[in-house]
Design an enzyme around this catalytic site. Structure first.
Site, PDB file in Angstrom:
ATOM      1  N   HIS A  44      -0.466  -8.138  10.631  1.00 31.47           N
ATOM      2  CA  HIS A  44       0.956  -7.764   9.068  1.00 31.47           C
ATOM      3  C   HIS A  44       1.590  -6.501  10.039  1.00 31.47           C
ATOM      4  O   HIS A  44       1.173  -5.680  10.269  1.00 31.47           O
ATOM      5  CB  HIS A  44       0.169  -6.946   7.897  1.00 31.47           C
ATOM      6  CG  HIS A  44       1.022  -6.159   7.564  1.00 31.47           C
ATOM      7  ND1 HIS A  44       2.048  -7.421   6.538  1.00 31.47           N
ATOM      8  CD2 HIS A  44       1.244  -5.400   6.932  1.00 31.47           C
ATOM      9  CE1 HIS A  44       2.352  -6.713   5.359  1.00 31.47           C
ATOM     10  NE2 HIS A  44       2.921  -5.523   5.824  1.00 31.47           N
ATOM     11  N   ASP A  52       0.783  -5.403  -7.576  1.00 29.89           N
ATOM     12  CA  ASP A  52       1.482  -5.534  -6.322  1.00 29.89           C
ATOM     13  C   ASP A  52       2.825  -5.611  -7.052  1.00 29.89           C
ATOM     14  O   ASP A  52       3.849  -4.631  -6.762  1.00 29.89           O
ATOM     15  CB  ASP A  52       1.341  -5.796  -5.631  1.00 29.89           C
ATOM     16  CG  ASP A  52       1.968  -4.985  -4.434  1.00 29.89           C
ATOM     17  OD1 ASP A  52       2.170  -3.815  -4.041  1.00 29.89           O
ATOM     18  OD2 ASP A  52       3.149  -5.722  -3.728  1.00 29.89           O
ATOM     19  N   ARG A  77       8.543   0.517  -8.608  1.00 30.89           N
ATOM     20  CA  ARG A  77       8.506   1.804  -7.211  1.00 30.89           C
ATOM     21  C   ARG A  77      10.502   2.216  -6.617  1.00 30.89           C
ATOM     22  O   ARG A  77      10.596   2.779  -6.516  1.00 30.89           O
ATOM     23  CB  ARG A  77       7.306   1.600  -5.631  1.00 30.89           C
ATOM     24  CG  ARG A  77       6.165   2.186  -6.666  1.00 30.89           C
ATOM     25  CD  ARG A  77       5.570   2.076  -5.935  1.00 30.89           C
ATOM     26  NE  ARG A  77       5.134   2.485  -4.298  1.00 30.89           N
ATOM     27  CZ  ARG A  77       4.986   1.494  -3.277  1.00 30.89           C
ATOM     28  NH1 ARG A  77       4.041   0.564  -3.665  1.00 30.89           N
ATOM     29  NH2 ARG A  77       5.016   2.238  -1.538  1.00 30.89           N
ATOM     30  N   SER A 126      -0.487  -0.862  -1.202  1.00 32.97           N
ATOM     31  CA  SER A 126       0.030  -1.945  -1.563  1.00 32.97           C
ATOM     32  C   SER A 126      -0.336  -2.995  -0.692  1.00 32.97           C
ATOM     33  O   SER A 126      -0.491  -4.603  -1.021  1.00 32.97           O
ATOM     34  CB  SER A 126       1.094  -1.668  -1.369  1.00 32.97           C
ATOM     35  OG  SER A 126       2.353  -2.819  -1.194  1.00 32.97           O
ATOM     36  N   LYS A 140      -2.458  -7.070  -0.267  1.00 34.33           N
ATOM     37  CA  LYS A 140      -2.730  -7.822  -0.098  1.00 34.33           C
ATOM     38  C   LYS A 140      -3.390  -8.552   1.194  1.00 34.33           C
ATOM     39  O   LYS A 140      -3.514 -10.169   0.327  1.00 34.33           O
ATOM     40  CB  LYS A 140      -0.667  -7.933  -0.122  1.00 34.33           C
ATOM     41  CG  LYS A 140      -0.231  -8.341  -1.432  1.00 34.33           C
ATOM     42  CD  LYS A 140       1.549  -8.336  -1.067  1.00 34.33           C
ATOM     43  CE  LYS A 140       1.560  -6.672  -0.696  1.00 34.33           C
ATOM     44  NZ  LYS A 140       3.075  -5.912  -0.343  1.00 34.33           N
TER      45      LYS A 140
HETATM   46  N1  URA Z   1       5.408  -3.025   1.981  1.00 34.44           N
HETATM   47  C1  URA Z   1       4.583  -3.231   1.224  1.00 34.44           C
HETATM   48  O1  URA Z   1       4.174  -4.328   1.289  1.00 34.44           O
HETATM   49  N2  URA Z   1       4.232  -2.096   0.111  1.00 34.44           N
HETATM   50  C2  URA Z   1       4.479  -0.883   0.464  1.00 34.44           C
HETATM   51  O2  URA Z   1       4.100  -1.181  -0.805  1.00 34.44           O
HETATM   52  C3  URA Z   1       5.054  -0.903   1.502  1.00 34.44           C
HETATM   53  C4  URA Z   1       5.480  -1.815   2.427  1.00 34.44           C
END
Ligand code: URA
Length: 432
Positions: A82, A161, A168, A183, A187
């Site tokens: 990621h 999320d 946010r 967050s 995932k």
């Molecule tokens: N990427 C994400 O998936 N979440 C965040 O809070 C910031 C970057």
């Protein structure tokens, strides 16, 4: 339990319990807590933080708000990677085929781009016919057969999320390490891989402005991942200039193909090798960095990484001819060179500005509803530290519509040219 009690506790710098965090996420996803109360709690978290136990509890609560994938029918160790997002970041397009050619299993869910950052899915969809809608059965079969599949994020993956991130984004509560870490990791954990490599970017085009903040974020995510029994590692890498030369979907696919042929930009190739070497060790395919790197180099030299990319593209409906002959990929109507008006050395290139300017050409989305033009974008002809003569091309602009002088002035202002040669920062700051 009253939601206002949670807000007041966090306002007064106290830690929330696991039960309180579960209550928050559960009731928010069900629409039983209003956005204004959650915004208030989020701002208290931005200001007063969360400890490690709270961050883990938040990650778990978010992960369990939707589907949690079971990849146990895929044989071997599944590795995922990621990136926290950057400009010109086409790493997955090269890393996936390389590590799969070396024997690892990559079952990946990727996102689309928004704002100045691009998304892997958009890049892949610039290959005619390529699609990311696979059933679970097809996804598992493809990874078992060719070692690599990339699909779009399921709508049911971490719905908490989706809701929280949207809130946010408009309440100034994105930049808090516990919120970003939970967050991202909710995932990644829900997507089911056994091992996770995080490429945490810092600098102008990244969420984290300094390497120290990037390390802090990486440590928070590593602790969550390892705590959940997933082998989690991180690279801290520089995003003060775009990665590689190309920014824009088909242009980035072309650069990824060049890299798979061993002819990619130096910085991008170096990052892919470092990241791939960690992933092969996580997958227990190589036991040292040297062995992993030599295996990865051999997948480029013998063409197996490129052939893996072709097999992957074909399996997901893409046109293999367009990959073998990249001139068949979408190309823009015009290519205009932006030339240097002075001589000197490139001191800096503002990654975030280039990402935004490429988005304005049509390479990205300002809002989720915008449609991408796969052909347009930018290709850098100069990188930080390089010498520039008068009238040298700094960047080739691939565009379909006329360019305004304001846009061109902004593009020029993204390059800082100085008399003295600037020292280029190392691309990789640390490996954790
Ligand atoms: N990427 C994400 O998936 N979440 C965040 O809070 C910031 C970057």
């Amino acid at each position: 339990m009253r939601f206002v009690d949670l807000i007041e506790k966090k306002r007064d710098r106290m830690a929330l319990t696991k039960e309180e965090i579960l209550f928050w996420i559960d009731h928010y996803v069900k629409g039983e807590v209003p956005d204004y109360q959650v915004s208030s709690l989020l701002m208290a978290i931005v200001l007063n933080g969360m400890n490690a136990e709270e961050t883990v509890a938040l990650t778990m609560a978010m992960m369990n708000s939707g589907d949690v994938f079971d990849l146990s029918r895929i044989q071997g160790i599944k590795v995922d990677k990621h990136s926290t997002g950057g400009v010109g970041d086409k790493t997955s397009l090269v890393l996936g085929p390389m590590v799969a050619a070396a024997g690892a299993k990559v079952a990946k869910m990727s996102g689309r781009g928004l704002g100045h950052t691009g998304g892997t899915i958009d890049k892949l969809e610039s290959i005619p016919g390529f699609h990311v809608e696979l059933t679970e059965e097809q996804f598992i079969k493809q990874v078992n057969e060719i070692g690599l599949a990339i699909i779009g994020q399921s709508a049911q993956l971490v719905p908490a999320d989706k809701k929280l991130y949207a809130l946010r984004d408009v309440t100034g509560t994105v930049p808090a390490i516990p919120l970003i870490a939970s967050s991202i990791m909710s995932k990644k954990l829900a997507a089911g891989s056994d091992a996770i490599l995080l490429d945490v970017k810092y600098g102008d085009g990244a969420f984290m402005q300094t390497p120290q903040r990037a390390i802090e974020l990486a440590k928070a995510m590593i602790s969550i991942g390892n705590g959940m029994g997933r082998n989690t590692r991180a690279i801290i890498s520089d995003m003060n200039e775009p990665l590689g030369n190309a920014i824009g979907n088909a242009l980035e696919v072309k650069e990824a193909i060049d890299t798979l042929h061993g002819e990619g930009p130096e910085d991008f190739t170096a990052l892919v090798l470092e990241a791939g070497a960690i992933m092969l060790q996580q997958a227990k395919i190589a036991d040292t960095e040297e062995k992993a790197k030599s295996l990865l180099r051999s997948t480029i030299e013998d063409g197996s990484a490129f052939e893996k990319f072709v097999a992957f593209v074909k399996a997901q409906g893409g046109d293999a001819d367009a990959v073998r002959q990249p001139e068949k990929l979408a190309s823009a109507r015009f290519v205009t060179e932006l030339v240097a008006k002075e001589e000197g050395y490139i001191r800096s290139i503002k990654a975030m500005d280039l990402g935004t300017l490429a988005m304005e050409l049509g390479a990205g989305r300002a809002t989720k509803e915008d449609v991408i033009n796969p052909a347009v974008g930018l290709v850098l002809n100069k990188k930080v530290g390089q010498k520039v003569e008068l009238n040298d091309s700094l960047v080739s602009i691939h565009h379909d519509l006329p360019l305004s002088s304001k846009w061109l002035d902004e593009l020029y202002a993204s390059f800082e040219i100085t008399r003295e040669q600037a020292k280029r920062q190392a691309l990789i700051y640390a490996k954790l």
